[in-house]
Write a protein that holds these residues in place. Structure first.
Motif, mmCIF file in Angstrom:
data_model
loop_
_atom_site.group_PDB
_atom_site.id
_atom_site.type_symbol
_atom_site.label_atom_id
_atom_site.label_comp_id
_atom_site.label_asym_id
_atom_site.label_seq_id
_atom_site.Cartn_x
_atom_site.Cartn_y
_atom_site.Cartn_z
ATOM 1 N N PRO A 1 0.823 -1.214 0.000
ATOM 2 C CA PRO A 1 0.000 0.000 0.000
ATOM 3 C C PRO A 1 0.856 1.263 0.000
ATOM 4 O O PRO A 1 0.485 2.279 -0.595
ATOM 5 C CB PRO A 1 -0.809 -0.111 1.298
ATOM 6 C CG PRO A 1 -0.760 -1.546 1.673
ATOM 7 C CD PRO A 1 0.539 -2.077 1.154
ATOM 8 N N ILE A 2 2.006 1.168 0.657
ATOM 9 C CA ILE A 2 2.898 2.328 0.762
ATOM 10 C C ILE A 2 3.432 2.705 -0.618
ATOM 11 O O ILE A 2 3.457 3.888 -0.997
ATOM 12 C CB ILE A 2 4.055 2.005 1.725
ATOM 13 C CG1 ILE A 2 3.504 1.733 3.130
ATOM 14 C CG2 ILE A 2 5.067 3.145 1.771
ATOM 15 C CD1 ILE A 2 4.499 1.080 4.060
ATOM 16 N N THR A 3 3.851 1.697 -1.387
ATOM 17 C CA THR A 3 4.398 1.965 -2.716
ATOM 18 C C THR A 3 3.343 2.525 -3.653
ATOM 19 O O THR A 3 3.585 3.508 -4.375
ATOM 20 C CB THR A 3 4.971 0.675 -3.318
ATOM 21 O OG1 THR A 3 5.830 0.063 -2.369
ATOM 22 C CG2 THR A 3 5.752 0.962 -4.570
ATOM 23 N N VAL A 4 2.169 1.902 -3.662
ATOM 24 C CA VAL A 4 1.086 2.363 -4.540
ATOM 25 C C VAL A 4 0.702 3.797 -4.200
ATOM 26 O O VAL A 4 0.562 4.652 -5.085
ATOM 27 C CB VAL A 4 -0.145 1.432 -4.420
ATOM 28 C CG1 VAL A 4 -1.298 1.967 -5.260
ATOM 29 C CG2 VAL A 4 0.215 0.019 -4.861
ATOM 30 N N THR A 5 0.553 4.080 -2.912
ATOM 31 C CA THR A 5 0.179 5.435 -2.485
ATOM 32 C C THR A 5 1.257 6.444 -2.849
ATOM 33 O O THR A 5 0.956 7.546 -3.319
ATOM 34 C CB THR A 5 -0.070 5.467 -0.969
ATOM 35 O OG1 THR A 5 -1.093 4.525 -0.634
ATOM 36 C CG2 THR A 5 -0.502 6.852 -0.519
ATOM 37 N N ALA A 6 2.517 6.069 -2.614
ATOM 38 C CA ALA A 6 3.613 6.983 -2.929
ATOM 39 C C ALA A 6 3.635 7.313 -4.412
ATOM 40 O O ALA A 6 3.786 8.480 -4.796
ATOM 41 C CB ALA A 6 4.946 6.360 -2.502
ATOM 42 N N PHE A 7 3.495 6.286 -5.248
ATOM 43 C CA PHE A 7 3.510 6.511 -6.692
ATOM 44 C C PHE A 7 2.365 7.431 -7.112
ATOM 45 O O PHE A 7 2.560 8.388 -7.889
ATOM 46 C CB PHE A 7 3.408 5.180 -7.433
ATOM 47 C CG PHE A 7 3.240 5.322 -8.919
ATOM 48 C CD1 PHE A 7 4.320 5.639 -9.722
ATOM 49 C CD2 PHE A 7 1.990 5.164 -9.516
ATOM 50 C CE1 PHE A 7 4.166 5.795 -11.094
ATOM 51 C CE2 PHE A 7 1.826 5.310 -10.884
ATOM 52 C CZ PHE A 7 2.924 5.630 -11.679
ATOM 53 N N LEU A 8 1.158 7.170 -6.608
ATOM 54 C CA LEU A 8 -0.005 7.970 -7.007
ATOM 55 C C LEU A 8 0.075 9.388 -6.471
ATOM 56 O O LEU A 8 -0.168 10.352 -7.207
ATOM 57 C CB LEU A 8 -1.285 7.290 -6.521
ATOM 58 C CG LEU A 8 -1.680 6.011 -7.268
ATOM 59 C CD1 LEU A 8 -2.851 5.335 -6.581
ATOM 60 C CD2 LEU A 8 -2.026 6.331 -8.722
ATOM 61 N N ALA A 9 0.405 9.532 -5.184
ATOM 62 C CA ALA A 9 0.467 10.878 -4.600
ATOM 63 C C ALA A 9 1.549 11.702 -5.288
ATOM 64 O O ALA A 9 1.350 12.890 -5.594
ATOM 65 C CB ALA A 9 0.728 10.786 -3.099
ATOM 66 N N PHE A 10 2.690 11.084 -5.543
ATOM 67 C CA PHE A 10 3.809 11.767 -6.190
ATOM 68 C C PHE A 10 3.445 12.185 -7.614
ATOM 69 O O PHE A 10 3.607 13.350 -8.005
ATOM 70 C CB PHE A 10 5.022 10.839 -6.199
ATOM 71 C CG PHE A 10 6.246 11.416 -6.841
ATOM 72 C CD1 PHE A 10 7.087 12.258 -6.140
ATOM 73 C CD2 PHE A 10 6.564 11.107 -8.157
ATOM 74 C CE1 PHE A 10 8.219 12.787 -6.742
ATOM 75 C CE2 PHE A 10 7.694 11.626 -8.768
ATOM 76 C CZ PHE A 10 8.525 12.473 -8.047
#
Length: 440
Positions: free
Chosen positions: A410-419
């Motif tokens: 979840p951390i990676t997916v969120t980071a990619f999307l938010a970024f």
């Protein structure tokens, strides 16, 4: 000149207790990685024990480096506690199943070198991690970790007879109640060690409940450490190396959010140079892990929550934690004693610490301007899509391994999307217009 609270030393007794508190908060999460990997690969108990020792040793070294620093090269010099990243679990199991453990540690070595090479360029992207991105990411980190915290309380096997036993849940809730009580009533240093007091009382209560098993303490040796390259000379299959390099990028993303959060909590926001030294330490942990049969480390979110909760900003507290972890890695008997603390006790404190990380994310989001832009939309998409693998762990199970490595966190997916969404809406052809989601 007055020292910054981050650099301030504390009396030895106070430092020791606060350092032990940090260690007790992170221990279960850190050793879970070697236990899960060892069990999945059907390693014998003695070998799993060596993995645990190596894990604690490398985590201790990484924590010491983060807190104390080595020149202008390594260590962010903030109260950061490092521990084995969960992002490495699935890739390690898959690589070991296909190529063997020498390939796992060869790929880990290569990813560590890769991390050292990209730490500085990655850190220069800090301006693209404004409160909109870091706040959303911290919120998801905290929320997604509540699941593992709940598993510590209820159990990991839903078919087990004692799964979600009312007594276990009552014990954990009692520990949470103690944390609340101590936070509200105690003052000064006693307030700062409230979580540790709750752990000790929870441990005492767990003894007559039959949840404390000290058999492993007597069986554990006074010294134990696997020799370098215990599983043989490392090998470097290209697919395995690429997979581990992806894990390093995931680790950097998670650490970046945590390091920024610690900097803001302590009043010393990291520069890109500071962040580069912190990320380079993650790379060093992977190199050490490849040599010493351990695992890559990341800044542990639960300890970020503890810094926020207690208000103790001294990095020397984290240095003590690092020293204790090194000692535990070299002396298995000490680790066995800590391992005797029942998971429901640790889980009760852990869920509070995880939620504190989410609360820090909310604080960051309060700094964001949500009027006349699409920032509400950015948070909504990153939050909604990012949490999918947290609620459905097998969401990407039918996708290629490399995509499982990225999408399973979840951390990676969120980071990619938010970024990327922040870039899309706030940097590329930026324009102000009415917020589409603003209430009338």
């Amino acid at each position: 000149m007055t020292k910054h609270p981050v650099d301030e030393g504390l009396p030895a007794g106070r430092l020791t207790l606060l350092g032990l508190q940090h260690m007790s908060i992170m221990y279960a999460g850190s050793v879970a990685v070697p236990l899960i990997v060892g069990s999945a690969l059907k390693l014998d108990p003695a070998t799993i024990g060596l993995l645990v020792n190596a894990d604690l040793l490398v985590a201790g070294i990484a924590t010491l480096i983060q807190a104390v620093g080595i020149g202008k090269v390594l260590g962010i010099r903030l109260p950061v506690v490092a521990g084995a990243t969960f992002s490495v679990v699935n890739p390690m199991i898959l690589i070991a199943s296909q190529y063997g453990l020498p390939a796992v540690y060869g790929a880990m070595l290569a990813s560590g070198v890769f991390g050292l090479l990209i730490a500085k360029p990655f850190a220069k992207m800090i301006r693209f991690f404004p409160p909109l991105v870091s706040g959303t990411l911290l919120l998801v980190i905290g929320v997604s970790l509540v699941g593992p915290g709940a598993a510590m309380i209820a159990g990991h096997d839903s078919s087990a007879p004692d799964y979600a036993a009312p007594s276990h849940i009552a014990l954990a809730f009692g520990v949470i109640a103690l944390v609340v009580f101590f936070t509200r009533v105690l003052r000064g240093f006693a307030n700062q060690v409230g979580p540790l007091l709750a752990l000790v009382i929870g441990l005492v209560v767990a003894v007559p409940m039959g949840l404390v098993h000290g058999d492993g303490i007597g069986d554990a040796g006074w010294f134990g450490l696997a020799s370098p390259f215990h599983f043989g000379a490392p090998t470097f299959p290209i697919a395995a190396v690429l997979s581990m390099c992806v894990v390093m990028l995931v680790t950097f993303t998670e650490s970046t959010a945590d390091l920024i959060a610690v900097g803001e909590i302590t009043g010393r926001p990291p520069t890109d140079a500071d962040l580069a030294r912190g990320l380079a330490t993650d790379g060093v942990s992977a190199v050490l892990g490849g040599v010493m049969n351990s695992f890559p480390d990341t800044a542990f979110a639960q300890n970020v929550g503890l810094v926020q909760m207690t208000g103790v900003r001294s990095r020397w507290v984290a240095a003590v934690t690092g020293g204790v972890l090194v000692l535990m890695g070299l002396v298995p008997k000490i680790g066995a004693f800590i391992a005797a603390i029942p998971e429901p006790v640790i889980g009760g404190v852990a869920v509070v610490m995880f939620a504190m990380v989410a609360a820090v994310g909310v604080q960051n989001l309060r700094k964001v301007e949500f009027s006349g832009n699409h920032n509400t939309f950015v948070v909504a998409v990153a939050l909604g899509v990012g949490l999918l693998p947290a609620f459905v762990p097998d969401f990407f199970k039918h996708f290629p391994t490399w995509l499982q490595t990225i999408g399973g966190s979840p951390i990676t997916v969120t980071a990619f999307l938010a970024f990327s969404l922040n870039l899309l809406f706030n940097h590329l052809g930026q324009r102000r217009e009415p917020d589409l989601l603003k209430a009338p």
